[in-house]
Design an enzyme around this catalytic site. Sequence first.
Site, mmCIF file in Angstrom:
data_model
loop_
_atom_site.group_PDB
_atom_site.id
_atom_site.type_symbol
_atom_site.label_atom_id
_atom_site.label_comp_id
_atom_site.label_asym_id
_atom_site.label_seq_id
_atom_site.Cartn_x
_atom_site.Cartn_y
_atom_site.Cartn_z
ATOM 1 N N ASP A 259 0.852 -1.193 0.000
ATOM 2 C CA ASP A 259 0.000 0.000 0.000
ATOM 3 C C ASP A 259 0.890 1.245 0.000
ATOM 4 O OD1 ASP A 259 -3.225 0.496 0.961
ATOM 5 O OD2 ASP A 259 -1.834 2.197 1.047
ATOM 6 N N ILE A 260 0.493 2.251 -0.795
ATOM 7 C CA ILE A 260 1.292 3.474 -0.916
ATOM 8 C C ILE A 260 1.235 4.311 0.367
ATOM 9 C CG2 ILE A 260 -0.438 5.105 -1.816
ATOM 10 C CD1 ILE A 260 1.607 5.753 -4.068
ATOM 11 N N ASN B 265 -12.943 -3.219 2.683
ATOM 12 C CA ASN B 265 -13.892 -2.113 2.748
ATOM 13 C C ASN B 265 -14.866 -2.278 1.580
ATOM 14 O OD1 ASN B 265 -12.492 -0.974 4.930
ATOM 15 N ND2 ASN B 265 -11.076 0.079 3.549
ATOM 16 N N GLY C 137 -15.522 2.983 3.807
ATOM 17 C CA GLY C 137 -14.178 3.497 3.561
ATOM 18 C C GLY C 137 -13.551 3.064 2.249
ATOM 19 N N GLN C 138 -14.334 2.434 1.369
ATOM 20 C CA GLN C 138 -13.750 2.014 0.092
ATOM 21 C C GLN C 138 -13.519 3.226 -0.807
ATOM 22 O OE1 GLN C 138 -15.936 -1.018 -2.084
ATOM 23 N NE2 GLN C 138 -14.256 -1.281 -3.564
ATOM 24 N N HIS D 248 -10.361 -5.428 -3.345
ATOM 25 C CA HIS D 248 -9.010 -5.653 -2.816
ATOM 26 C C HIS D 248 -9.118 -5.995 -1.341
ATOM 27 C CE1 HIS D 248 -10.035 -1.399 -2.547
ATOM 28 N NE2 HIS D 248 -9.327 -1.344 -1.431
ATOM 29 N N HIS E 101 -7.084 -5.854 2.227
ATOM 30 C CA HIS E 101 -5.957 -5.285 2.967
ATOM 31 C C HIS E 101 -5.400 -6.375 3.895
ATOM 32 C CE1 HIS E 101 -6.954 -0.914 2.218
ATOM 33 N NE2 HIS E 101 -8.143 -1.449 1.994
HETATM 34 P P1 5GP Z 1 -9.786 1.305 0.081
HETATM 35 O O1 5GP Z 1 -9.933 2.562 0.890
HETATM 36 O O2 5GP Z 1 -10.433 1.430 -1.280
HETATM 37 O O3 5GP Z 1 -10.194 0.070 0.814
HETATM 38 O O4 5GP Z 1 -8.243 1.112 -0.139
HETATM 39 C C1 5GP Z 1 -7.525 1.719 -1.161
HETATM 40 C C2 5GP Z 1 -6.075 1.645 -0.775
HETATM 41 O O5 5GP Z 1 -5.312 1.914 -1.925
HETATM 42 C C3 5GP Z 1 -5.665 2.673 0.291
HETATM 43 O O6 5GP Z 1 -5.151 1.991 1.419
HETATM 44 C C4 5GP Z 1 -4.628 3.527 -0.405
HETATM 45 O O7 5GP Z 1 -3.568 3.914 0.436
HETATM 46 C C5 5GP Z 1 -4.148 2.615 -1.523
HETATM 47 N N1 5GP Z 1 -3.651 3.318 -2.704
HETATM 48 C C6 5GP Z 1 -4.221 4.409 -3.291
HETATM 49 N N2 5GP Z 1 -3.498 4.778 -4.371
HETATM 50 C C7 5GP Z 1 -2.475 3.891 -4.468
HETATM 51 C C8 5GP Z 1 -1.390 3.740 -5.401
HETATM 52 O O8 5GP Z 1 -1.227 4.486 -6.369
HETATM 53 N N3 5GP Z 1 -0.530 2.711 -5.183
HETATM 54 C C9 5GP Z 1 -0.675 1.839 -4.125
HETATM 55 N N4 5GP Z 1 0.237 0.872 -4.007
HETATM 56 N N5 5GP Z 1 -1.690 1.950 -3.239
HETATM 57 C C10 5GP Z 1 -2.576 2.960 -3.409
#
Ligand code: 5GP
Length: 114
Positions: A31-32, A87, A93-94, A100, A102
């Site tokens: 994760d970034i 999420n 929080g998605q 995906h 986590h």
């Molecule tokens: P969500 O909130 O949709 O469950 O999770 C999305 C995740 O993607 C977040 O934890 C966010 O930090 C990660 N993310 C967003 N942009 C990027 C990216 O460009 N590269 C990577 N590796 N992770 C990302």
Amino acid sequence: MSKKTLFQKIIDREIPSEIIYEDDICIAINDINPQAPIHILLIPKKPIPKLSDCTDKDKDILGHLFLIIKKITYDLKINESFRVNINNGEDAGQEVFHLHIHILAGRKFSWPPG
Ligand code: 5GP
């Protein structure tokens, strides 16, 4: 044609990422914006927007993802203690609408989550 998600662009190597595992069905990246010392995103290559969009046809993919969680956590020696989170939807929080999982480890987690 619908627009590619961020994760589809990562899968297609249009956006760089730190890939830690990949096979025909899924990819795992760091994760970034990590929320723990280890924070991995496990992403099916099939662009399913969210868990609640899965159907019986996705049974094998979903089973595969969970066995890959087992493999990744074993390989990284974090299999004793880790957290798995999905999420589903904006209120949960998605942010990226490509399913995906986590995988978080390396610190103590509290419950319930915020
Ligand atoms: P969500 O909130 O949709 O469950 O999770 C999305 C995740 O993607 C977040 O934890 C966010 O930090 C990660 N993310 C967003 N942009 C990027 C990216 O460009 N590269 C990577 N590796 N992770 C990302």
